[in-house]
Design a protein around this motif. Structure first.
Motif, PDB file in Angstrom:
ATOM      1  N   GLU A  21       0.910  -1.234   0.120  1.00 12.70           N
ATOM      2  CA  GLU A  21       0.160   0.089  -0.083  1.00 12.70           C
ATOM      3  C   GLU A  21       0.885   1.282  -0.029  1.00 12.70           C
ATOM      4  O   GLU A  21       2.030   1.191   0.508  1.00 12.70           O
ATOM      5  CB  GLU A  21      -1.032   0.017   1.407  1.00 12.70           C
ATOM      6  N   ALA A  22       0.201   2.378  -0.487  1.00 17.21           N
ATOM      7  CA  ALA A  22       0.896   3.494  -0.232  1.00 17.21           C
ATOM      8  C   ALA A  22       0.991   4.082   1.050  1.00 17.21           C
ATOM      9  O   ALA A  22      -0.080   4.715   1.771  1.00 17.21           O
ATOM     10  CB  ALA A  22       0.258   4.595  -1.392  1.00 17.21           C
ATOM     11  N   VAL A  23       2.188   4.216   1.606  1.00 17.97           N
ATOM     12  CA  VAL A  23       2.254   4.484   3.216  1.00 17.97           C
ATOM     13  C   VAL A  23       3.529   5.523   3.099  1.00 17.97           C
ATOM     14  O   VAL A  23       4.643   5.397   2.866  1.00 17.97           O
ATOM     15  CB  VAL A  23       2.812   2.943   3.945  1.00 17.97           C
ATOM     16  N   ASP A  24       3.180   6.617   3.923  1.00 21.38           N
ATOM     17  CA  ASP A  24       3.857   7.786   4.508  1.00 21.38           C
ATOM     18  C   ASP A  24       4.560   7.461   5.802  1.00 21.38           C
ATOM     19  O   ASP A  24       3.538   7.172   6.776  1.00 21.38           O
ATOM     20  CB  ASP A  24       3.326   8.853   3.941  1.00 21.38           C
ATOM     21  N   ILE A  25       5.737   7.470   5.927  1.00 19.76           N
ATOM     22  CA  ILE A  25       6.144   7.223   7.127  1.00 19.76           C
ATOM     23  C   ILE A  25       7.300   8.453   7.548  1.00 19.76           C
ATOM     24  O   ILE A  25       8.055   8.794   6.505  1.00 19.76           O
ATOM     25  CB  ILE A  25       6.750   5.827   7.363  1.00 19.76           C
ATOM     26  N   VAL A  26       7.622   8.326   8.582  1.00 24.14           N
ATOM     27  CA  VAL A  26       8.561   9.334   9.214  1.00 24.14           C
ATOM     28  C   VAL A  26       9.794   8.426   9.919  1.00 24.14           C
ATOM     29  O   VAL A  26       9.535   7.937  10.878  1.00 24.14           O
ATOM     30  CB  VAL A  26       8.201  10.406  10.194  1.00 24.14           C
ATOM     31  N   ALA A  27      10.870   8.149   9.229  1.00 26.79           N
ATOM     32  CA  ALA A  27      12.048   7.438   9.722  1.00 26.79           C
ATOM     33  C   ALA A  27      13.391   7.533   9.086  1.00 26.79           C
ATOM     34  O   ALA A  27      13.408   8.662   8.188  1.00 26.79           O
ATOM     35  CB  ALA A  27      11.690   6.093   9.555  1.00 26.79           C
ATOM     36  N   ASP A  28      14.365   6.926   9.593  1.00 20.14           N
ATOM     37  CA  ASP A  28      15.580   7.156   8.930  1.00 20.14           C
ATOM     38  C   ASP A  28      15.676   6.201   7.725  1.00 20.14           C
ATOM     39  O   ASP A  28      15.848   5.102   7.960  1.00 20.14           O
ATOM     40  CB  ASP A  28      16.588   6.708   9.903  1.00 20.14           C
ATOM     41  N   GLU A  29      15.730   6.768   6.461  1.00 23.50           N
ATOM     42  CA  GLU A  29      15.382   6.180   5.276  1.00 23.50           C
ATOM     43  C   GLU A  29      16.742   5.216   5.067  1.00 23.50           C
ATOM     44  O   GLU A  29      16.706   4.133   4.606  1.00 23.50           O
ATOM     45  CB  GLU A  29      15.406   6.894   4.040  1.00 23.50           C
ATOM     46  N   MET A  30      17.858   5.611   5.318  1.00 21.41           N
ATOM     47  CA  MET A  30      19.007   5.087   4.960  1.00 21.41           C
ATOM     48  C   MET A  30      19.148   3.622   6.015  1.00 21.41           C
ATOM     49  O   MET A  30      19.542   2.571   5.669  1.00 21.41           O
ATOM     50  CB  MET A  30      20.279   5.684   5.173  1.00 21.41           C
ATOM     51  N   LEU A  31      18.896   3.650   7.387  1.00 22.69           N
ATOM     52  CA  LEU A  31      18.827   3.004   8.301  1.00 22.69           C
ATOM     53  C   LEU A  31      17.761   1.631   8.098  1.00 22.69           C
ATOM     54  O   LEU A  31      17.885   0.593   8.174  1.00 22.69           O
ATOM     55  CB  LEU A  31      18.594   3.321   9.704  1.00 22.69           C
ATOM     56  N   MET A  32      16.522   2.194   7.588  1.00 26.36           N
ATOM     57  CA  MET A  32      15.473   1.312   7.307  1.00 26.36           C
ATOM     58  C   MET A  32      15.825   0.397   6.073  1.00 26.36           C
ATOM     59  O   MET A  32      15.295  -0.647   5.902  1.00 26.36           O
ATOM     60  CB  MET A  32      14.144   1.899   7.094  1.00 26.36           C
ATOM     61  N   SER A  33      16.418   1.230   5.054  1.00 24.23           N
ATOM     62  CA  SER A  33      16.935   0.350   3.717  1.00 24.23           C
ATOM     63  C   SER A  33      17.543  -0.918   4.313  1.00 24.23           C
ATOM     64  O   SER A  33      17.544  -2.135   3.540  1.00 24.23           O
ATOM     65  CB  SER A  33      17.546   1.174   2.980  1.00 24.23           C
ATOM     66  N   GLN A  34      18.591  -0.823   5.192  1.00 23.05           N
ATOM     67  CA  GLN A  34      19.236  -1.745   5.591  1.00 23.05           C
ATOM     68  C   GLN A  34      18.500  -3.112   6.217  1.00 23.05           C
ATOM     69  O   GLN A  34      18.734  -4.163   6.025  1.00 23.05           O
ATOM     70  CB  GLN A  34      20.400  -1.449   6.949  1.00 23.05           C
ATOM     71  N   VAL A  35      17.359  -2.617   7.022  1.00 25.40           N
ATOM     72  CA  VAL A  35      16.445  -3.703   7.559  1.00 25.40           C
ATOM     73  C   VAL A  35      15.879  -4.461   6.281  1.00 25.40           C
ATOM     74  O   VAL A  35      16.081  -5.743   6.132  1.00 25.40           O
ATOM     75  CB  VAL A  35      15.207  -2.856   8.217  1.00 25.40           C
ATOM     76  N   TRP A  36      15.425  -3.875   5.412  1.00 25.49           N
ATOM     77  CA  TRP A  36      14.641  -4.590   4.229  1.00 25.49           C
ATOM     78  C   TRP A  36      15.714  -5.335   3.340  1.00 25.49           C
ATOM     79  O   TRP A  36      15.392  -6.374   2.783  1.00 25.49           O
ATOM     80  CB  TRP A  36      13.952  -3.531   3.255  1.00 25.49           C
ATOM     81  N   VAL A  37      16.835  -4.732   3.328  1.00 27.75           N
ATOM     82  CA  VAL A  37      18.038  -5.408   2.354  1.00 27.75           C
ATOM     83  C   VAL A  37      18.342  -6.775   3.111  1.00 27.75           C
ATOM     84  O   VAL A  37      18.412  -7.900   2.646  1.00 27.75           O
ATOM     85  CB  VAL A  37      19.169  -4.604   2.384  1.00 27.75           C
TER      86      VAL A  37
END
Length: 359
Positions: free
Chosen positions: A239-255
């Protein structure tokens, strides 16, 4: 007694003092009466009163001296044990547990002593330091093992390359192994550095609004060569979800989660990635059709260097740090990460994140 006003403590102590004094005078009265009866003498009332008073004070003082010596002896043992425990802790010996009894062998008096909180705190501190030391030793052992294994391979194949009789195909294979082991060491070093920085709270944490669904899609597309090479069916719903987070750190989680799913999903398997907004949280699920995880391993799956299947993880090139990093980042965002799995039925990781970060 916790929560009791100071004047109540004072009143209790004064009452005990006068009760002991009254008991001493009573004992003196009956003692002198027995003596007078035996010798057949009836003293003057004032004289008898003075004698009783003086003898009562003597009995009170004698009893206080005996009790004081007993208490001082117990206090001396207590303080000696306390000081020795602190010295042992300062020398790195955390196998410390100060006895809970003080005054009475059965320990009933210990809980009423005003120093019991200090003793409990020292025991808790020693137990926590012991646990930390065990984790430190285990961490060092794991790091040494993870570094030692690829170094042994590199040294062995480098020695083999000195043989001039090797044909070009063997030489190329040995060089490939050395290159892979070096890449593994480099990845281990990077992960250790990431964990060290995250643990120290020095890592820059910059929450900002962005589209979480676009980030997930970008990560999945970046891994496309890996999952296409294994003919994996990638099913994505975001779904289209807007979030406030550290994008670089969260990218590491998904990777980390997607790479794990690709790594352990067999040829022709399926990976499902799901994103939806639930209340004030964004929920991401990454599920695979891999071999799954045993129930005994699930509670420890986020521990550093822990591998549910060590031989399988090693052959896949893992070090057991990816999930630890993912959990640390989720915790930094006041989120959570959980796992659900059964052997032979695949694995599903669920990450729940608040849509907004509190100040």
């Amino acid at each position: 007694m916790k929560g009791v006003p100071l004047f109540v403590h004072i009143a209790i102590k004064v009452s005990l003092f006068f009760a002991a004094l009254l008991l001493s005078w009573t004992a003196a009265f009956y003692l002198t009466a027995a003596i007078y009866s035996r010798v057949g003498w009836e003293p003057h009332g004032l004289f008898a009163l003075i004698v009783n008073a003086m003898l009562g004070f003597l009995i009170f003082g004698f009893g206080a001296a005996i009790l004081g010596r007993f208490i001082r002896s117990k206090e001396h043992v207590f303080w000696t044990e306390l000081i020795e425990a602190i010295r042992r802790i300062s020398r790195g010996d955390f196998h410390v547990n100060i006895e809970q009894s003080f005054g009475e062998p059965n320990g009933r008096q210990r809980k009423k002593h005003p120093l019991h909180q200090l003793v409990d705190s020292i025991n808790d501190m020693a137990a926590n330091l012991k646990a930390m030391e065990e984790l430190r030793q285990e961490f060092i052992s794991n790091v040494s093992h993870e570094i030692g294994t690829p170094l042994t391979s590199i040294r062995g194949f480098a020695r083999a390359l000195k043989d001039d009789r090797l044909d070009p195909e063997q030489r190329q294979r040995y060089l490939t192994v050395i290159e892979e082991e070096c890449a593994r060491l480099s990845k281990l070093s990077d992960n250790l550095l990431k964990l060290a920085v995250l643990d120290s709270d020095r890592h820059p944490f910059h929450p900002a609004p962005y589209r979480l669904d676009k980030q997930l899609t970008a990560v999945i597309l970046a891994c496309e060569p890996q999952w296409e090479a294994k003919n994996i069916d990638m099913d994505v719903y975001a779904e289209a979800v807007d979030i406030v987070a550290d994008e670089m750190l969260m990218s590491q989680v998904w990777v980390n989660l997607v790479h794990n799913a690709v790594k352990f999903t067999p040829e022709g398997g399926k990976i499902s990635v799901f994103l939806a907004r639930k209340g004030d949280r964004a929920v991401v699920r990454v599920a695979d059709t891999g071999p799954g995880i045993a129930d005994a391993d699930l509670p420890r799956i986020f521990e550093r260097f822990y591998k549910a299947d060590k031989s399988r993880t090693r052959s896949a090139g893992g070090s057991g740090l990816g999930l630890s990093i993912a959990k640390k980042i989720a915790d930094m965002h006041r989120g959570s990460i959980s796992v659900r799995s059964r052997p032979g039925e695949g694995t599903e990781f669920t990450v729940a994140l608040p849509l907004r970060q509190g100040k």
